[in-house]
Structure formats: C-alpha cells, structure tokens
Write an enzyme that holds these catalytic residues in place. Structure first.
Site, PDB file in Angstrom:
ATOM      1  N   CYS A 115       0.812  -1.223   0.000  1.00 40.06           N
ATOM      2  CA  CYS A 115       0.000   0.000   0.000  1.00 40.06           C
ATOM      3  C   CYS A 115       0.847   1.274   0.000  1.00 40.06           C
ATOM      4  CB  CYS A 115      -0.953  -0.001   1.192  1.00 40.06           C
ATOM      5  SG  CYS A 115      -2.054  -1.435   1.229  1.00 40.06           S
ATOM      6  N   HIS A 252      -3.209   7.070   2.328  1.00 40.02           N
ATOM      7  CA  HIS A 252      -3.675   5.787   1.798  1.00 40.02           C
ATOM      8  C   HIS A 252      -5.085   5.532   2.294  1.00 40.02           C
ATOM      9  CE1 HIS A 252      -4.158   1.630   0.913  1.00 40.02           C
ATOM     10  NE2 HIS A 252      -3.903   1.208   2.135  1.00 40.02           N
ATOM     11  N   ASN A 282     -10.139  -0.195  -0.279  1.00 39.72           N
ATOM     12  CA  ASN A 282      -8.677  -0.176  -0.219  1.00 39.72           C
ATOM     13  C   ASN A 282      -8.130  -0.691  -1.550  1.00 39.72           C
ATOM     14  OD1 ASN A 282      -5.955  -0.618   0.242  1.00 39.72           O
ATOM     15  ND2 ASN A 282      -6.233  -1.491   2.284  1.00 39.72           N
TER      16      ASN A 282
END
Length: 325
Positions: A115, A252, A282
């Site tokens: 990520c 993020h 996500n």
C-alpha cells in the site's frame, strides 16, 4: 540558489466499470452495509473484469495523466508502476505499460511496497529526476487486489477493490524554498519484523502459488495509528513546514477510522483530509493517486496547494511525501 524539483504536471485515473456495494456482498456472505461502514467507512468498491489486468488498468490511468499533462508517451523517459498484483512474475508491469504507450526509450520498473508503493515510487522518481537520470517520469499505482483476497474471509474481502491512478513528474528549476512547486521532501521507512500482520501466503520462491491475502486487522490498525506518523513529522521537518501550512492531506485509503485518528494525532484539521475510501475501498498502491485525481477533478487541489501523501503497507513499509502542487 536554484534547485531541481520534480513537479506534478499531470494526473489521471481509471476504475473498472463493475461496482460491488456492501449490499451486494451481504447477499453472498454474512455481513451488512452497517457492519462494514461502521468499521471501515467503505460503501462500495470497483472490481476488474477478467480482461482488465493490472497493466490494462495502469495503462488507462497513464493515458489519462498524459492527456492531462498535454504530453505523449514519447515525452516520458521513466515509468514506475507501484503494484503488488503484477500481471506476471516477470517482466514488470511497468514495461508492459511502457510498451502499450509506445515508449521506446528510457527505462521502466515496478515498485513493490504494497500500500506504500506509490509513495515509494514518488520518492524514487524524485531522486532520479534530481540526479538528472530522468526528465519526465510517469508514476502509476495499479492493483487488482480482488484476485488475491480470500472471498471466504469476510473480515478481509470486504476491504479491497481494484483501480489505477497516475501522475506525471517533470524536472523544473526551483528557488530552493518551500514556495517551489514539486516534491519538497519525502521520508521512507520499513520494519520486516511485522510480516505476519499483513501478507500473502504464497509466492514463486516459497509455495510456487500466488497465495491469498492474510491480515491481523487489529494489529495493523494499532501500528498504523501509533507508529507511522513519524514519517509525516520528518517530512514536515525536512521541508521546514508544519501541519498548519498544509492545504490537503491525502493518505492511503484503507480505513476511515485510521485516517481520521492519524490526522487528529498530527494536528491536521479533518476538513483538509481527502477521503475516497467510501467509493473505492482499499486499492493498495492505487489509492493515493486515485484520491489525488478525484480531488484535482472536483477542484479541491489547486496549483500552489501544499499536499501531503502518506501510506503504510505490508512488511511493514510506510512513507510520506510533501508536494507543492
């Protein structure tokens, strides 16, 4: 004293057409819209069709970023694709995007920091630009995480989605002050002792299989809020700025509770936080460029704004970069 800066001159994104809502998931597993929203802030996610590979998504986002910059593939001499879901073990997804864009010069490679991959890619490209190794870089975050989640594990499969985002960085001279456009500072960290908290249980060098994503959600939450703000504080210090100077915080997009708790801890006003986790879920390395493009298109991020990007991914790997748009 003049200095070379990596200036954002283009931004773009691409999302698969298929949208899966929390209500859709509740029809196939024991979950609910209320349960997912309360714990994560996610309401829907985009899922790639079989023909939409990571390279396909990344290419479309890259084309959008080039169009926004008024450039073509021939103007690019560096391509970095941040991804944990490459089309192949090798060659890199970046080279496949490079070929699809008709780029025959320069160099291309993938960046793997899960990520945090897009932040790592921005910092890497900035370093290469400042040394003169590249003049214009195409930085892409592209993921098809729907292909590595365990759809029988309701605690993780509801979290992730697919998509891609990209920016174009161009070498330009600045005055060496915080008023310069471009990447002003970055800070990267990692700690491999935390592997078991967020990982994929396969790989060519271990099981010979792709594997599925595994996560200890509570531990990831605790570390994300408690430990990763160090890179943000360092990025402010390195650039001589503070949270009060910030126009936008683009973290993020993993979990709304993590994002808001981190902003509160750093003294960043919540109205300065860009949130897209409700729309995208996500999307790992794609989440920050997707959020940047959304905020650019709706008029929030404007030229001259001070923008902080920040992420944590499996490993753990984490980082932050401060950019004058």
């Amino acid at each position: 004293m003049t200095t070379l800066r990596s200036v954002v001159v283009g931004c773009g994104s691409h999302l698969p057409a298929t949208i899966v809502t929390n209500a859709d998931l509740s029809e196939r597993m024991e979950t609910s819209d209320e349960w997912i929203v309360q714990r994560t802030g996610i309401r829907q996610r985009h899922i790639a069709a079989p023909e939409e590979t990571t390279a396909v998504l990344g290419t479309r986002a890259a084309q959008a970023a080039l169009a926004d910059a008024g450039l073509s593939g021939a103007d690019i001499d560096l391509v970095i694709c941040a991804t944990s879901t490459p089309d192949h073990t090798f060659p890199s997804t970046a080279t496949q995007i490079q070929a699809a864009l008709g780029i025959e010069t320069g160099f291309a490679f993938d960046q793997q920091a899960v990520c945090a991959g897009f932040v790592y890619a921005v910092a890497t490209a900035d370093s290469l630009i400042r040394t003169g190794a590249a003049k214009r870089a195409l930085i892409i975050g592209a993921e098809t995480f729907s292909r590595i989640v365990d759809w029988e594990d309701r605690t993780t499969c509801v979290l992730f989605g697919d998509g891609a985002g990209a920016i174009v960085l161009e070498a330009r001279e600045g005055e060496g002050t915080t008023a310069d456009r471009g990447v002003l500072s970055s800070r990267l960290r990692s700690d491999g002792r935390h592997r078991s908290k967020l990982y994929v249980d396969g790989g060519p060098g271990s099981t010979g299989t792709v594997g599925k994503l595994r996560m200890e959600g509570k531990e990831v939450f605790r570390f994300a809020v408690g430990s990763v703000t160090d890179v943000i504080a360092d990025a402010f210090t390195l650039s001589g700025t503070t949270a009060e100077d910030l126009d936008w915080f683009v973290p993020h997009q993993a979990n709304r509770r993590i994002i808001e708790a981190s902003a509160d801890k750093l003294g960043i006003a919540r109205e300065k936080v860009v949130l897209t986790v409700d729309m995208h879920g996500n999307t790992s390395a794609a989440s920050i460029p997707l959020a940047l493009d959304a905020a650019r298109k709706d008029g929030r991020i404007r030229d001259g704004d001070l923008v902080m990007i920040e992420a944590i991914g499996g490993g753990f790997a984490w980082g932050a970069a401060l950019i004058r748009w």
